[in-house]
Design a protein around this motif. Structure first.
Motif, mmCIF file in Angstrom:
data_model
loop_
_atom_site.group_PDB
_atom_site.id
_atom_site.type_symbol
_atom_site.label_atom_id
_atom_site.label_comp_id
_atom_site.label_asym_id
_atom_site.label_seq_id
_atom_site.Cartn_x
_atom_site.Cartn_y
_atom_site.Cartn_z
ATOM 1 N N ALA A 94 82.735 42.262 92.598
ATOM 2 C CA ALA A 94 82.192 43.604 92.797
ATOM 3 C C ALA A 94 80.672 43.566 92.611
ATOM 4 N N ILE A 95 80.052 44.679 92.949
ATOM 5 C CA ILE A 95 78.599 44.766 92.739
ATOM 6 C C ILE A 95 78.324 44.717 91.241
ATOM 7 N N HIS A 96 79.142 45.456 90.456
ATOM 8 C CA HIS A 96 78.993 45.493 88.996
ATOM 9 C C HIS A 96 80.290 45.042 88.322
ATOM 10 N N ARG A 97 80.183 44.587 87.061
ATOM 11 C CA ARG A 97 81.312 43.944 86.407
ATOM 12 C C ARG A 97 82.487 44.867 86.121
ATOM 13 N N LYS A 98 82.203 46.156 85.842
ATOM 14 C CA LYS A 98 83.274 47.062 85.410
ATOM 15 C C LYS A 98 84.411 47.110 86.435
ATOM 16 N N GLU A 99 84.053 47.294 87.687
ATOM 17 C CA GLU A 99 85.081 47.372 88.731
ATOM 18 C C GLU A 99 85.840 46.041 88.861
ATOM 19 N N ALA A 100 85.133 44.934 88.687
ATOM 20 C CA ALA A 100 85.788 43.631 88.806
ATOM 21 C C ALA A 100 86.799 43.423 87.672
ATOM 22 N N PHE A 101 86.432 43.811 86.446
ATOM 23 C CA PHE A 101 87.385 43.717 85.329
ATOM 24 C C PHE A 101 88.611 44.592 85.608
ATOM 25 N N GLU A 102 88.362 45.836 86.006
ATOM 26 C CA GLU A 102 89.475 46.775 86.208
ATOM 27 C C GLU A 102 90.387 46.332 87.340
ATOM 28 N N ALA A 103 89.809 45.842 88.411
ATOM 29 C CA ALA A 103 90.612 45.425 89.557
ATOM 30 C C ALA A 103 91.483 44.221 89.186
ATOM 31 N N THR A 104 90.915 43.271 88.462
ATOM 32 C CA THR A 104 91.681 42.077 88.082
ATOM 33 C C THR A 104 92.839 42.452 87.168
ATOM 34 N N GLU A 105 92.603 43.357 86.233
ATOM 35 C CA GLU A 105 93.680 43.786 85.339
ATOM 36 C C GLU A 105 94.771 44.539 86.109
ATOM 37 N N TYR A 106 94.355 45.377 87.053
ATOM 38 C CA TYR A 106 95.331 46.106 87.867
ATOM 39 C C TYR A 106 96.231 45.127 88.608
ATOM 40 N N ILE A 107 95.633 44.101 89.175
ATOM 41 C CA ILE A 107 96.410 43.148 89.983
ATOM 42 C C ILE A 107 97.432 42.408 89.111
ATOM 43 N N ILE A 108 97.016 41.893 87.960
ATOM 44 C CA ILE A 108 97.983 41.140 87.148
ATOM 45 C C ILE A 108 99.084 42.059 86.634
ATOM 46 N N ASN A 109 98.720 43.283 86.242
ATOM 47 C CA ASN A 109 99.754 44.211 85.766
ATOM 48 C C ASN A 109 100.758 44.542 86.877
ATOM 49 N N ALA A 110 100.251 44.743 88.082
ATOM 50 C CA ALA A 110 101.133 45.098 89.197
ATOM 51 C C ALA A 110 102.023 43.911 89.583
ATOM 52 N N ILE A 111 101.471 42.715 89.565
ATOM 53 C CA ILE A 111 102.286 41.530 89.875
ATOM 54 C C ILE A 111 103.441 41.434 88.881
ATOM 55 N N LYS A 112 103.121 41.585 87.595
ATOM 56 C CA LYS A 112 104.156 41.442 86.567
ATOM 57 C C LYS A 112 105.227 42.534 86.689
ATOM 58 N N ALA A 113 104.824 43.704 87.182
ATOM 59 C CA ALA A 113 105.759 44.827 87.239
ATOM 60 C C ALA A 113 106.679 44.774 88.446
ATOM 61 N N ARG A 114 106.205 44.287 89.592
ATOM 62 C CA ARG A 114 107.018 44.536 90.796
ATOM 63 C C ARG A 114 107.105 43.420 91.820
ATOM 64 N N VAL A 115 106.336 42.353 91.683
ATOM 65 C CA VAL A 115 106.482 41.274 92.661
ATOM 66 C C VAL A 115 107.724 40.455 92.294
ATOM 67 N N PRO A 116 108.662 40.290 93.247
ATOM 68 C CA PRO A 116 109.922 39.620 92.900
ATOM 69 C C PRO A 116 109.754 38.107 92.738
ATOM 70 N N ILE A 117 109.325 37.749 91.541
ATOM 71 C CA ILE A 117 109.211 36.358 91.111
ATOM 72 C C ILE A 117 109.913 36.283 89.760
ATOM 73 N N TRP A 118 110.737 35.250 89.612
ATOM 74 C CA TRP A 118 111.494 35.096 88.363
ATOM 75 C C TRP A 118 111.104 33.802 87.690
ATOM 76 N N LYS A 119 111.222 33.815 86.362
ATOM 77 C CA LYS A 119 110.780 32.672 85.563
ATOM 78 C C LYS A 119 111.939 32.162 84.720
ATOM 79 N N LYS A 120 112.258 30.877 84.897
ATOM 80 C CA LYS A 120 113.285 30.253 84.071
ATOM 81 C C LYS A 120 112.593 29.329 83.088
ATOM 82 N N GLU A 121 112.828 29.560 81.812
ATOM 83 C CA GLU A 121 112.229 28.719 80.777
ATOM 84 C C GLU A 121 113.207 27.620 80.376
ATOM 85 N N TYR A 122 112.691 26.405 80.280
ATOM 86 C CA TYR A 122 113.457 25.267 79.773
ATOM 87 C C TYR A 122 112.944 24.973 78.377
#
Lengths: 140, 80
Positions: A94-122
């Motif tokens: 972004a032009i300034h850091r605030k928007e870049a921080f907010e956008a990155t957090e939005y993306i990771i939160n949204a991925i964790k909430a609704r992108v159909p990816i599953w994790k199997k722990e060994y």
């Protein structure tokens, strides 16, 4: 602006940025050796590719509309990963850091909430478990 | 009767024993199909924690199923 799924090691490349870019914020999610007090030896990520890509692209579109950013990219791994491997990589510019921080957090939160990816722990004791699926069992 | 293509992922595939199947059902909605399959495979999952995708898009559980639909029941996701 892009969302990718890959079976190959993630190789983050920050290039071709808009000349107005004043700040970039990246998030790197790593495979860690402990979860809920259990020692994890490796992970497997499984995706439903058609829907994961649709939702991933939708998230990038949302972030573009909601935040004043110049670029947003996300890459998520699938397949078997070792401790310390890069599981997800996200970048917003972004032009300034605030928007870049907010956008990155939005993306990771949204991925964790609704992108159909599953994790199997060994685990180091030889057991394996689909993470969060304890919550789909009746009575819990 | 409706013929559907079902794909199973992750914990649901493990509980079902296979990754996909084509079946003919009297179930009218995705929710009804989920209950039929739960009875058939003894899935230990609660409806409250499962989402449904029809033809590769999230859809409400009460969506009416159509001939040839691809149906995927989605257990809690854990990406990131």
């Amino acid at each position: 602006m892009s969302f990718q799924l890959t079976n190959q090691p993630i190789n983050p490349l920050i290039e071709s940025l808009h000349p107005h870019t004043g700040g970039i914020v990246t998030f790197e999610g790593l495979v860690r050796a402990i979860n809920d007090d259990r020692e994890v030896s490796s992970l497997e990520y499984e995706a439903y590719p058609e829907l994961a890509l649709h939702e991933g692209h939708a998230i990038i579109s949302e972030v573009r509309e909601q935040f004043d950013i110049l670029e947003a990219r996300a890459i998520h791994r699938a397949g078997h990963l070792a401790i310390g491997d890069l599981a997800v990589w996200i970048m917003s510019a972004a032009i300034h850091r605030k928007e870049a921080f907010e956008a990155t957090e939005y993306i990771i939160n949204a991925i964790k909430a609704r992108v159909p990816i599953w994790k199997k722990e060994y685990y180091s004791d030889g057991e394996a478990n689909w993470v969060r699926c304890d919550r789909c069992i009746h009575g819990l | 009767m409706t013929t559907l293509h079902i794909t199973y992922f992750a914990a649901l595939r493990d509980a079902t024993g296979h990754a996909e199947e084509t079946l003919t059902t009297e179930a009218v909605t995705a929710k009804a199909l989920f209950h039929d399959l739960t009875a058939k495979y003894h899935w230990p999952f609660s409806e409250a924690n499962i989402l449904v995708a029809i033809n590769d898009r999230y859809r409400p559980a009460d969506s009416v199923l159509k001939e040839g639909d691809r149906v995927v029941f989605i257990p809690p996701v854990a990406g990131g």
